[in-house]
Design a protein around this motif. Structure first.
Motif, PDB file in Angstrom:
ATOM      1  N   GLN A  98       0.832  -1.201   0.000  1.00 31.53           N
ATOM      2  CA  GLN A  98       0.000   0.000   0.000  1.00 31.53           C
ATOM      3  C   GLN A  98       0.877   1.267   0.000  1.00 31.53           C
ATOM      4  O   GLN A  98       2.039   1.232   0.393  1.00 31.53           O
ATOM      5  N   PRO A  99       0.320   2.392  -0.461  1.00 30.76           N
ATOM      6  CA  PRO A  99       1.123   3.611  -0.658  1.00 30.76           C
ATOM      7  C   PRO A  99       1.944   4.071   0.543  1.00 30.76           C
ATOM      8  O   PRO A  99       3.130   4.416   0.383  1.00 30.76           O
ATOM      9  N   MET A 100       1.378   4.090   1.735  1.00 37.09           N
ATOM     10  CA  MET A 100       2.142   4.579   2.891  1.00 37.09           C
ATOM     11  C   MET A 100       3.288   3.630   3.250  1.00 37.09           C
ATOM     12  O   MET A 100       4.376   4.071   3.621  1.00 37.09           O
ATOM     13  N   VAL A 101       3.053   2.344   3.118  1.00 37.47           N
ATOM     14  CA  VAL A 101       4.100   1.364   3.404  1.00 37.47           C
ATOM     15  C   VAL A 101       5.187   1.458   2.336  1.00 37.47           C
ATOM     16  O   VAL A 101       6.383   1.430   2.644  1.00 37.47           O
ATOM     17  N   LYS A 102       4.767   1.598   1.090  1.00 42.00           N
ATOM     18  CA  LYS A 102       5.739   1.734  -0.002  1.00 42.00           C
ATOM     19  C   LYS A 102       6.598   2.980   0.192  1.00 42.00           C
ATOM     20  O   LYS A 102       7.808   2.960  -0.048  1.00 42.00           O
ATOM     21  N   SER A 103       5.996   4.041   0.664  1.00 41.36           N
ATOM     22  CA  SER A 103       6.734   5.268   0.929  1.00 41.36           C
ATOM     23  C   SER A 103       7.812   5.047   1.997  1.00 41.36           C
ATOM     24  O   SER A 103       8.953   5.504   1.845  1.00 41.36           O
ATOM     25  N   VAL A 104       7.477   4.324   3.056  1.00 40.83           N
ATOM     26  CA  VAL A 104       8.459   4.031   4.102  1.00 40.83           C
ATOM     27  C   VAL A 104       9.595   3.182   3.527  1.00 40.83           C
ATOM     28  O   VAL A 104      10.775   3.434   3.808  1.00 40.83           O
ATOM     29  N   LEU A 105       9.260   2.203   2.712  1.00 46.76           N
ATOM     30  CA  LEU A 105      10.288   1.371   2.083  1.00 46.76           C
ATOM     31  C   LEU A 105      11.216   2.203   1.198  1.00 46.76           C
ATOM     32  O   LEU A 105      12.428   2.002   1.194  1.00 46.76           O
ATOM     33  N   GLN A 106      10.642   3.131   0.459  1.00 50.91           N
ATOM     34  CA  GLN A 106      11.451   3.962  -0.433  1.00 50.91           C
ATOM     35  C   GLN A 106      12.305   4.960   0.351  1.00 50.91           C
ATOM     36  O   GLN A 106      13.489   5.135   0.055  1.00 50.91           O
ATOM     37  N   ILE A 107      11.734   5.591   1.356  1.00 47.84           N
ATOM     38  CA  ILE A 107      12.475   6.570   2.163  1.00 47.84           C
ATOM     39  C   ILE A 107      13.658   5.910   2.864  1.00 47.84           C
ATOM     40  O   ILE A 107      14.737   6.498   2.970  1.00 47.84           O
ATOM     41  N   THR A 108      13.467   4.690   3.322  1.00 47.90           N
ATOM     42  CA  THR A 108      14.527   3.972   4.023  1.00 47.90           C
ATOM     43  C   THR A 108      15.446   3.221   3.065  1.00 47.90           C
ATOM     44  O   THR A 108      16.384   2.549   3.504  1.00 47.90           O
ATOM     45  N   ASN A 109      15.180   3.330   1.785  1.00 48.85           N
ATOM     46  CA  ASN A 109      15.994   2.703   0.737  1.00 48.85           C
ATOM     47  C   ASN A 109      16.024   1.181   0.861  1.00 48.85           C
ATOM     48  O   ASN A 109      17.016   0.534   0.510  1.00 48.85           O
ATOM     49  N   LEU A 110      14.947   0.596   1.358  1.00 45.21           N
ATOM     50  CA  LEU A 110      14.892  -0.851   1.525  1.00 45.21           C
ATOM     51  C   LEU A 110      14.383  -1.583   0.286  1.00 45.21           C
ATOM     52  O   LEU A 110      14.481  -2.806   0.227  1.00 45.21           O
ATOM     53  N   THR A 111      13.879  -0.863  -0.694  1.00 42.12           N
ATOM     54  CA  THR A 111      13.347  -1.539  -1.883  1.00 42.12           C
ATOM     55  C   THR A 111      14.434  -2.270  -2.666  1.00 42.12           C
ATOM     56  O   THR A 111      14.121  -3.159  -3.445  1.00 42.12           O
ATOM     57  N   TRP A 112      15.691  -1.913  -2.436  1.00 44.11           N
ATOM     58  CA  TRP A 112      16.750  -2.623  -3.164  1.00 44.11           C
ATOM     59  C   TRP A 112      17.003  -4.012  -2.602  1.00 44.11           C
ATOM     60  O   TRP A 112      17.528  -4.881  -3.291  1.00 44.11           O
ATOM     61  N   ILE A 113      16.619  -4.272  -1.346  1.00 42.03           N
ATOM     62  CA  ILE A 113      16.762  -5.629  -0.798  1.00 42.03           C
ATOM     63  C   ILE A 113      15.411  -6.309  -0.570  1.00 42.03           C
ATOM     64  O   ILE A 113      15.364  -7.512  -0.338  1.00 42.03           O
ATOM     65  N   LEU A 114      14.329  -5.539  -0.616  1.00 42.85           N
ATOM     66  CA  LEU A 114      12.978  -6.077  -0.447  1.00 42.85           C
ATOM     67  C   LEU A 114      12.165  -5.737  -1.688  1.00 42.85           C
ATOM     68  O   LEU A 114      11.476  -4.724  -1.728  1.00 42.85           O
ATOM     69  N   PRO A 115      12.261  -6.566  -2.724  1.00 45.53           N
ATOM     70  CA  PRO A 115      11.549  -6.255  -3.962  1.00 45.53           C
ATOM     71  C   PRO A 115      10.038  -6.214  -3.763  1.00 45.53           C
ATOM     72  O   PRO A 115       9.470  -7.010  -3.021  1.00 45.53           O
ATOM     73  N   VAL A 116       9.416  -5.268  -4.454  1.00 40.04           N
ATOM     74  CA  VAL A 116       7.978  -5.031  -4.341  1.00 40.04           C
ATOM     75  C   VAL A 116       7.300  -5.413  -5.662  1.00 40.04           C
ATOM     76  O   VAL A 116       7.751  -5.022  -6.735  1.00 40.04           O
ATOM     77  N   TYR A 117       6.210  -6.166  -5.561  1.00 44.88           N
ATOM     78  CA  TYR A 117       5.445  -6.623  -6.731  1.00 44.88           C
ATOM     79  C   TYR A 117       3.989  -6.218  -6.568  1.00 44.88           C
ATOM     80  O   TYR A 117       3.502  -6.068  -5.450  1.00 44.88           O
ATOM     81  N   ARG A 118       3.298  -6.096  -7.685  1.00 41.10           N
ATOM     82  CA  ARG A 118       1.878  -5.708  -7.651  1.00 41.10           C
ATOM     83  C   ARG A 118       1.014  -6.742  -6.962  1.00 41.10           C
ATOM     84  O   ARG A 118       0.065  -6.415  -6.268  1.00 41.10           O
ATOM     85  N   THR A 119       1.323  -8.028  -7.199  1.00 38.32           N
ATOM     86  CA  THR A 119       0.521  -9.117  -6.636  1.00 38.32           C
ATOM     87  C   THR A 119       1.445 -10.237  -6.145  1.00 38.32           C
ATOM     88  O   THR A 119       2.612 -10.325  -6.559  1.00 38.32           O
ATOM     89  N   ALA A 120       0.897 -11.116  -5.323  1.00 44.82           N
ATOM     90  CA  ALA A 120       1.658 -12.290  -4.872  1.00 44.82           C
ATOM     91  C   ALA A 120       1.970 -13.201  -6.055  1.00 44.82           C
ATOM     92  O   ALA A 120       3.042 -13.789  -6.120  1.00 44.82           O
ATOM     93  N   GLU A 121       1.046 -13.268  -6.993  1.00 43.70           N
ATOM     94  CA  GLU A 121       1.263 -14.105  -8.168  1.00 43.70           C
ATOM     95  C   GLU A 121       2.441 -13.587  -8.989  1.00 43.70           C
ATOM     96  O   GLU A 121       3.269 -14.370  -9.474  1.00 43.70           O
ATOM     97  N   ALA A 122       2.540 -12.280  -9.149  1.00 45.14           N
ATOM     98  CA  ALA A 122       3.669 -11.690  -9.892  1.00 45.14           C
ATOM     99  C   ALA A 122       4.979 -11.938  -9.154  1.00 45.14           C
ATOM    100  O   ALA A 122       6.002 -12.218  -9.778  1.00 45.14           O
ATOM    101  N   ALA A 123       4.959 -11.858  -7.838  1.00 47.09           N
ATOM    102  CA  ALA A 123       6.166 -12.110  -7.044  1.00 47.09           C
ATOM    103  C   ALA A 123       6.615 -13.559  -7.194  1.00 47.09           C
ATOM    104  O   ALA A 123       7.810 -13.840  -7.286  1.00 47.09           O
ATOM    105  N   ALA A 124       5.662 -14.488  -7.233  1.00 48.55           N
ATOM    106  CA  ALA A 124       6.000 -15.899  -7.380  1.00 48.55           C
ATOM    107  C   ALA A 124       6.517 -16.215  -8.773  1.00 48.55           C
ATOM    108  O   ALA A 124       7.381 -17.081  -8.935  1.00 48.55           O
ATOM    109  N   ALA A 125       6.010 -15.512  -9.765  1.00 51.21           N
ATOM    110  CA  ALA A 125       6.374 -15.798 -11.155  1.00 51.21           C
ATOM    111  C   ALA A 125       7.743 -15.262 -11.554  1.00 51.21           C
ATOM    112  O   ALA A 125       8.333 -15.734 -12.515  1.00 51.21           O
ATOM    113  N   ASP A 126       8.245 -14.281 -10.819  1.00 49.22           N
ATOM    114  CA  ASP A 126       9.520 -13.640 -11.189  1.00 49.22           C
ATOM    115  C   ASP A 126      10.709 -14.518 -10.840  1.00 49.22           C
ATOM    116  O   ASP A 126      10.819 -15.097  -9.834  1.00 49.22           O
TER     117      ASP A 126
END
Length: 126
Positions: A98-126
């Motif tokens: 969700q947007p507020m959680v994504k914002s915290v992940l981006q501000i803390t620069n954690l998206t480089w180690i915690l990849p974010v996907y639109r859906t669980a299915e997309a995360a499983a398929a990658d």
């Protein structure tokens, strides 16, 4: 499927502070979380993730589609979980963030180690 519906931040009267965790066995293991992940409501998710054996379930997807807010203690839990999984060659991926959680992940620069996907299915398929 195992479910845990515990955690009210010490105030059983406040439904807004309830956290629910559902674990869907499979490869990858999908952990669906509902509620605000804050320092005083984090216990159900922490307990659920502590029960995950990285040797049995090295790949985990956290479905955060119903988590409107997460604080630094939640981010710390995610980083520790990712480290435990990576130590056995596995990974942790986040889905439906969700947007507020994504914002915290981006501000803390954690998206480089915690990849974010639109859906669980997309995360499983990658």
């Amino acid at each position: 499927m195992r479910s845990s519906f515990i955690g009210d931040g010490g105030n059983g009267d406040n439904a807004a502070d309830m956290v629910a965790v559902q674990m869907l066995d499979g490869d990858p293991l999908i952990v669906r979380v509902t509620g605000r992940l804050l320092f005083d409501t984090l216990t159900p998710l922490a307990d659920a993730l502590a029960a995950v054996d990285p040797k049995v379930h090295p790949r985990v997807i956290l479905d955060l589609g119903h988590v409107p807010l997460a604080d630094s203690s939640a981010m710390s839990l995610l980083v520790r979980t990712r480290a435990a999984l990576a130590g056995t060659g596995g990974w942790l991926r986040l889905a439906a963030v969700q947007p507020m959680v994504k914002s915290v992940l981006q501000i803390t620069n954690l998206t480089w180690i915690l990849p974010v996907y639109r859906t669980a299915e997309a995360a499983a398929a990658d």
